[in-house]
Write a protein that holds these residues in place. Structure first.
Motif, PDB file in Angstrom:
ATOM      1  N   LEU A 109       0.842  -1.188   0.000  1.00 44.57           N
ATOM      2  CA  LEU A 109       0.000   0.000   0.000  1.00 44.57           C
ATOM      3  C   LEU A 109       0.875   1.234   0.000  1.00 44.57           C
ATOM      4  O   LEU A 109       1.721   1.415   0.871  1.00 44.57           O
ATOM      5  CB  LEU A 109      -0.919  -0.004   1.228  1.00 44.57           C
ATOM      6  CG  LEU A 109      -1.894  -1.187   1.288  1.00 44.57           C
ATOM      7  CD1 LEU A 109      -2.646  -1.157   2.596  1.00 44.57           C
ATOM      8  CD2 LEU A 109      -2.844  -1.152   0.122  1.00 44.57           C
ATOM      9  N   ALA A 110       0.673   2.089  -0.959  1.00 46.86           N
ATOM     10  CA  ALA A 110       1.488   3.296  -1.054  1.00 46.86           C
ATOM     11  C   ALA A 110       1.073   4.323  -0.018  1.00 46.86           C
ATOM     12  O   ALA A 110       1.910   5.029   0.529  1.00 46.86           O
ATOM     13  CB  ALA A 110       1.384   3.888  -2.459  1.00 46.86           C
ATOM     14  N   ASP A 111      -0.217   4.464   0.261  1.00 49.73           N
ATOM     15  CA  ASP A 111      -0.688   5.459   1.211  1.00 49.73           C
ATOM     16  C   ASP A 111      -2.046   5.046   1.750  1.00 49.73           C
ATOM     17  O   ASP A 111      -2.586   4.001   1.383  1.00 49.73           O
ATOM     18  CB  ASP A 111      -0.756   6.849   0.550  1.00 49.73           C
ATOM     19  CG  ASP A 111      -1.530   6.815  -0.757  1.00 49.73           C
ATOM     20  OD1 ASP A 111      -2.537   6.081  -0.814  1.00 49.73           O
ATOM     21  OD2 ASP A 111      -1.120   7.493  -1.716  1.00 49.73           O
ATOM     22  N   ALA A 112      -2.581   5.887   2.635  1.00 46.47           N
ATOM     23  CA  ALA A 112      -3.861   5.564   3.262  1.00 46.47           C
ATOM     24  C   ALA A 112      -5.008   5.595   2.263  1.00 46.47           C
ATOM     25  O   ALA A 112      -5.994   4.877   2.438  1.00 46.47           O
ATOM     26  CB  ALA A 112      -4.140   6.547   4.402  1.00 46.47           C
ATOM     27  N   ALA A 113      -4.890   6.419   1.233  1.00 43.44           N
ATOM     28  CA  ALA A 113      -5.955   6.474   0.235  1.00 43.44           C
ATOM     29  C   ALA A 113      -6.123   5.127  -0.450  1.00 43.44           C
ATOM     30  O   ALA A 113      -7.246   4.674  -0.694  1.00 43.44           O
ATOM     31  CB  ALA A 113      -5.639   7.560  -0.792  1.00 43.44           C
ATOM     32  N   GLN A 114      -5.006   4.465  -0.737  1.00 43.99           N
ATOM     33  CA  GLN A 114      -5.086   3.158  -1.363  1.00 43.99           C
ATOM     34  C   GLN A 114      -5.666   2.126  -0.406  1.00 43.99           C
ATOM     35  O   GLN A 114      -6.403   1.227  -0.813  1.00 43.99           O
ATOM     36  CB  GLN A 114      -3.689   2.730  -1.823  1.00 43.99           C
ATOM     37  CG  GLN A 114      -3.679   1.479  -2.673  1.00 43.99           C
ATOM     38  CD  GLN A 114      -2.299   1.157  -3.202  1.00 43.99           C
ATOM     39  OE1 GLN A 114      -1.383   1.962  -3.078  1.00 43.99           O
ATOM     40  NE2 GLN A 114      -2.151  -0.016  -3.790  1.00 43.99           N
ATOM     41  N   LEU A 115      -5.340   2.247   0.876  1.00 48.73           N
ATOM     42  CA  LEU A 115      -5.908   1.346   1.875  1.00 48.73           C
ATOM     43  C   LEU A 115      -7.425   1.479   1.933  1.00 48.73           C
ATOM     44  O   LEU A 115      -8.153   0.482   1.950  1.00 48.73           O
ATOM     45  CB  LEU A 115      -5.295   1.638   3.246  1.00 48.73           C
ATOM     46  CG  LEU A 115      -5.918   0.909   4.446  1.00 48.73           C
ATOM     47  CD1 LEU A 115      -5.799  -0.606   4.275  1.00 48.73           C
ATOM     48  CD2 LEU A 115      -5.277   1.360   5.741  1.00 48.73           C
ATOM     49  N   ILE A 116      -7.923   2.702   1.969  1.00 45.71           N
ATOM     50  CA  ILE A 116      -9.371   2.926   2.027  1.00 45.71           C
ATOM     51  C   ILE A 116     -10.042   2.408   0.758  1.00 45.71           C
ATOM     52  O   ILE A 116     -11.111   1.791   0.811  1.00 45.71           O
ATOM     53  CB  ILE A 116      -9.664   4.419   2.252  1.00 45.71           C
ATOM     54  CG1 ILE A 116      -9.248   4.824   3.665  1.00 45.71           C
ATOM     55  CG2 ILE A 116     -11.132   4.734   2.017  1.00 45.71           C
ATOM     56  CD1 ILE A 116      -9.552   6.243   4.016  1.00 45.71           C
ATOM     57  N   GLU A 117      -9.393   2.637  -0.368  1.00 44.56           N
ATOM     58  CA  GLU A 117      -9.968   2.142  -1.620  1.00 44.56           C
ATOM     59  C   GLU A 117     -10.046   0.626  -1.618  1.00 44.56           C
ATOM     60  O   GLU A 117     -11.022   0.035  -2.090  1.00 44.56           O
ATOM     61  CB  GLU A 117      -9.120   2.642  -2.791  1.00 44.56           C
ATOM     62  CG  GLU A 117      -9.702   2.292  -4.150  1.00 44.56           C
ATOM     63  CD  GLU A 117      -8.861   2.848  -5.285  1.00 44.56           C
ATOM     64  OE1 GLU A 117      -9.233   2.639  -6.459  1.00 44.56           O
ATOM     65  OE2 GLU A 117      -7.826   3.485  -4.995  1.00 44.56           O
ATOM     66  N   ARG A 118      -9.015  -0.021  -1.049  1.00 50.97           N
ATOM     67  CA  ARG A 118      -9.013  -1.467  -0.976  1.00 50.97           C
ATOM     68  C   ARG A 118     -10.153  -1.966  -0.084  1.00 50.97           C
ATOM     69  O   ARG A 118     -10.851  -2.920  -0.412  1.00 50.97           O
ATOM     70  CB  ARG A 118      -7.652  -1.920  -0.423  1.00 50.97           C
ATOM     71  CG  ARG A 118      -7.451  -3.404  -0.282  1.00 50.97           C
ATOM     72  CD  ARG A 118      -6.955  -4.064  -1.554  1.00 50.97           C
ATOM     73  NE  ARG A 118      -5.923  -3.312  -2.243  1.00 50.97           N
ATOM     74  CZ  ARG A 118      -4.617  -3.422  -2.019  1.00 50.97           C
ATOM     75  NH1 ARG A 118      -4.193  -4.217  -1.063  1.00 50.97           N
ATOM     76  NH2 ARG A 118      -3.759  -2.763  -2.747  1.00 50.97           N
ATOM     77  N   ILE A 119     -10.340  -1.331   1.065  1.00 52.01           N
ATOM     78  CA  ILE A 119     -11.415  -1.737   1.979  1.00 52.01           C
ATOM     79  C   ILE A 119     -12.775  -1.534   1.340  1.00 52.01           C
ATOM     80  O   ILE A 119     -13.676  -2.374   1.463  1.00 52.01           O
ATOM     81  CB  ILE A 119     -11.306  -0.958   3.303  1.00 52.01           C
ATOM     82  CG1 ILE A 119      -9.983  -1.287   4.004  1.00 52.01           C
ATOM     83  CG2 ILE A 119     -12.478  -1.293   4.231  1.00 52.01           C
ATOM     84  CD1 ILE A 119      -9.728  -0.448   5.243  1.00 52.01           C
ATOM     85  N   GLN A 120     -12.948  -0.421   0.656  1.00 45.05           N
ATOM     86  CA  GLN A 120     -14.223  -0.163   0.000  1.00 45.05           C
ATOM     87  C   GLN A 120     -14.521  -1.211  -1.065  1.00 45.05           C
ATOM     88  O   GLN A 120     -15.663  -1.646  -1.223  1.00 45.05           O
ATOM     89  CB  GLN A 120     -14.211   1.237  -0.616  1.00 45.05           C
ATOM     90  CG  GLN A 120     -14.278   2.361   0.404  1.00 45.05           C
ATOM     91  CD  GLN A 120     -14.169   3.729  -0.247  1.00 45.05           C
ATOM     92  OE1 GLN A 120     -13.595   3.875  -1.327  1.00 45.05           O
ATOM     93  NE2 GLN A 120     -14.690   4.734   0.424  1.00 45.05           N
ATOM     94  N   HIS A 121     -13.485  -1.625  -1.784  1.00 49.79           N
ATOM     95  CA  HIS A 121     -13.687  -2.630  -2.835  1.00 49.79           C
ATOM     96  C   HIS A 121     -14.128  -3.963  -2.240  1.00 49.79           C
ATOM     97  O   HIS A 121     -15.095  -4.581  -2.709  1.00 49.79           O
ATOM     98  CB  HIS A 121     -12.387  -2.808  -3.626  1.00 49.79           C
ATOM     99  CG  HIS A 121     -12.422  -3.972  -4.584  1.00 49.79           C
ATOM    100  ND1 HIS A 121     -13.154  -3.950  -5.752  1.00 49.79           N
ATOM    101  CD2 HIS A 121     -11.826  -5.197  -4.529  1.00 49.79           C
ATOM    102  CE1 HIS A 121     -13.014  -5.104  -6.375  1.00 49.79           C
ATOM    103  NE2 HIS A 121     -12.207  -5.878  -5.655  1.00 49.79           N
ATOM    104  N   VAL A 122     -13.428  -4.419  -1.194  1.00 48.58           N
ATOM    105  CA  VAL A 122     -13.780  -5.692  -0.567  1.00 48.58           C
ATOM    106  C   VAL A 122     -15.167  -5.607   0.058  1.00 48.58           C
ATOM    107  O   VAL A 122     -15.976  -6.531  -0.043  1.00 48.58           O
ATOM    108  CB  VAL A 122     -12.723  -6.076   0.484  1.00 48.58           C
ATOM    109  CG1 VAL A 122     -13.154  -7.316   1.250  1.00 48.58           C
ATOM    110  CG2 VAL A 122     -11.376  -6.318  -0.182  1.00 48.58           C
ATOM    111  N   GLY A 123     -15.462  -4.478   0.726  1.00 45.53           N
ATOM    112  CA  GLY A 123     -16.772  -4.303   1.329  1.00 45.53           C
ATOM    113  C   GLY A 123     -17.886  -4.335   0.309  1.00 45.53           C
ATOM    114  O   GLY A 123     -18.948  -4.933   0.546  1.00 45.53           O
ATOM    115  N   ALA A 124     -17.666  -3.708  -0.855  1.00 47.74           N
ATOM    116  CA  ALA A 124     -18.691  -3.695  -1.897  1.00 47.74           C
ATOM    117  C   ALA A 124     -18.965  -5.109  -2.404  1.00 47.74           C
ATOM    118  O   ALA A 124     -20.115  -5.467  -2.688  1.00 47.74           O
ATOM    119  CB  ALA A 124     -18.259  -2.790  -3.043  1.00 47.74           C
ATOM    120  N   GLU A 125     -17.910  -5.944  -2.507  1.00 44.90           N
ATOM    121  CA  GLU A 125     -18.097  -7.318  -2.959  1.00 44.90           C
ATOM    122  C   GLU A 125     -18.957  -8.101  -1.969  1.00 44.90           C
ATOM    123  O   GLU A 125     -19.844  -8.863  -2.353  1.00 44.90           O
ATOM    124  CB  GLU A 125     -16.735  -7.995  -3.136  1.00 44.90           C
ATOM    125  CG  GLU A 125     -15.903  -7.445  -4.285  1.00 44.90           C
ATOM    126  CD  GLU A 125     -16.536  -7.715  -5.636  1.00 44.90           C
ATOM    127  OE1 GLU A 125     -17.203  -8.762  -5.784  1.00 44.90           O
ATOM    128  OE2 GLU A 125     -16.381  -6.878  -6.545  1.00 44.90           O
TER     129      GLU A 125
END
Length: 441
Positions: A66-82
């Motif tokens: 993870l490069a930064d916190a923005a990428q972390l949040i995007e990752r969580i949102q993606h998994v949550g949406a699935e």
């Protein structure tokens, strides 16, 4: 709560096959309804004896990709949406995802403020421009004025300032606190029971809820005499099991039919029930039949008390309660053997026109079996959570405290996914069993 097991994997590499396999298995079980309900998901994915091992495993997860916190949040949102798409009616899945996102945003907000204080060059104007959007005061005006047109991480450019390694451990600690909260949720609610149930009171309960069961058993430990009347909750008849469990601990329990609730409501001192979810307007998504009990309690001026954990609070407004409902198999209402008898009687009936219509439709009767009722907030007297009691009109303050405004878009996405999922469920039910479709109003 079903996403608790997946929490540690949210910070690992998106291309990791083990993570993807675990996510797919969880989504498949949710889609097949092998994991249903708030407490069932909790018991399945977070057994008490492995909680420490799971927390230790969470700390060993790497976040190097993870490069930064923005990428972390995007990752969580993606998994949550699935996961939300897999089971749109299980609203607690989206709630847990939002709680984790709120933890991440709070840690990022604290790091950004610490950097601003260290720089010492931020003026009042700059502070105003960079004012955190994560900790807005919990007022109704701020909630309604939140700009929901922002998607993803729009409006939060400061997220990129926080490197993953700087916030990794605080986020892990925050998730561990959330796991501890989920593990002690039932006990925290049950400890409040002696304050609400007094000697020689008659309590009515409806549906099967581990929280309500623990709530009543806690009062029984005080040796305070009281009586519980349990409705049988047709067509699942879960009330019989609840009555048996309560009687085993010495509680004077009476099992009645659902149709007798109104007749006995005049003798009831309080109605105490559990719920599937608490919506943003303070209404409930509760087991089918709860609305009739709530209306009977209102008619007789009986307090209607709801026991629910904070993770069951959903920042979604029920524009159409049917979007979050689920039509279960109609066999508990009308068995398939009875269906065959109805077809034969319809085909051999004296009315040829009626028999012809029955043969064209395939069935002579409709038997919808909805899973939930929507109970409006004006019927609720008190909501007891693991942090104390509150009124339905103050739900917005709890939502502002435990969820970030940035997840309003996520909440709307959940609503759209629920609508699409509900339509899919209805279409599948219609194709399998035409009687399972509810008639349009």
């Amino acid at each position: 709560r079903g996403t608790t097991r997946g929490m540690p994997t949210l910070t690992s590499d998106a291309g990791d096959r083990a993570v993807e396999r675990e996510l797919n298995v969880l989504a498949t079980k949710l889609r097949r309804r092998q994991i249903t309900g708030f407490r069932t998901q909790a018991n399945h994915w977070l057994p008490p004896d492995c909680a420490a091992d799971r927390r230790a495993g969470a700390q060993r997860r790497r976040a190097d990709a993870l490069a930064d916190a923005a990428q972390l949040i995007e990752r969580i949102q993606h998994v949550g949406a699935e996961l939300v798409r897999a089971a749109p009616q299980e609203l607690c899945i989206g709630n847990i995802v939002r709680r984790v996102l709120h933890i991440v945003r709070e840690e990022v907000d604290g790091l950004v403020r610490e950097r601003e204080r260290a720089s010492g060059g931020a003026g009042s104007a700059a502070d105003s421009d960079q004012q955190s959007a994560f900790s807005t005061a919990p007022s109704l005006h701020n909630l309604l004025a939140a700009d929901g047109s922002k998607e993803g991480l729009a409006g939060a450019p400061e997220l990129g300032l926080a490197a993953a390694h700087e916030i990794k451990q605080p986020i892990i600690d925050g998730v561990n606190e959330l796991i501890d909260e989920l593990g002690s949720l039932v006990a925290a609610i049950a400890e409040q029971a002696p304050e609400h149930i007094h000697a020689r009171e008659v309590i009515l309960t409806f549906g099967k809820s581990k929280i309500v069961e623990a709530f009543l058993k806690r009062v029984a430990k005080t040796e305070r005499p009281f009586e519980v009347i349990v409705a049988d909750t047709a067509p699942s008849y879960e009330g019989a099991e609840v009555a048996r469990r309560l009687s085993e601990v010495g509680i004077h329990t009476t099992l009645i039919t659902d149709s007798a609730v109104f007749a006995l409501m005049a003798r009831i001192n309080k109605v105490i029930i559990g719920t599937h979810a608490v919506m943003a307007d303070g209404g409930l998504l509760a087991p089918a039949g709860t609305l009739a009990v709530a209306l009977a309690a209102q008619h007789h001026s009986v307090p209607f008390v709801v026991c629910a954990g904070i993770p069951q609070l959903t920042p979604i407004f029920p524009t159409d309660a049917d979007d979050y409902n689920l039509l279960l198999a109609p066999s508990p209402v009308l068995s398939y053997s009875e269906t065959a008898d109805l077809e034969v009687s319809a085909e051999t009936g004296a009315d040829e026109a009626g028999a012809e219509r029955a043969c064209l439709s395939g069935f002579a009767a409709d038997s919808p079996n909805p899973a939930y009722d929507y109970v409006p907030p004006e019927l609720i007297s008190l909501l007891i959570t693991n942090i104390g009691g509150t009124h339905a009109s103050y739900i917005y303050r709890l939502l502002a405290e435990f969820y970030s405004q940035q997840e309003s878009t996520c909440a709307r996405s959940t609503r759209l996914a629920s609508e699409a999922g509900a339509r899919t469920q209805r279409s599948c039910s219609d194709s399998v069993h035409p009687r399972s479709a509810m008639q349009p109003t």
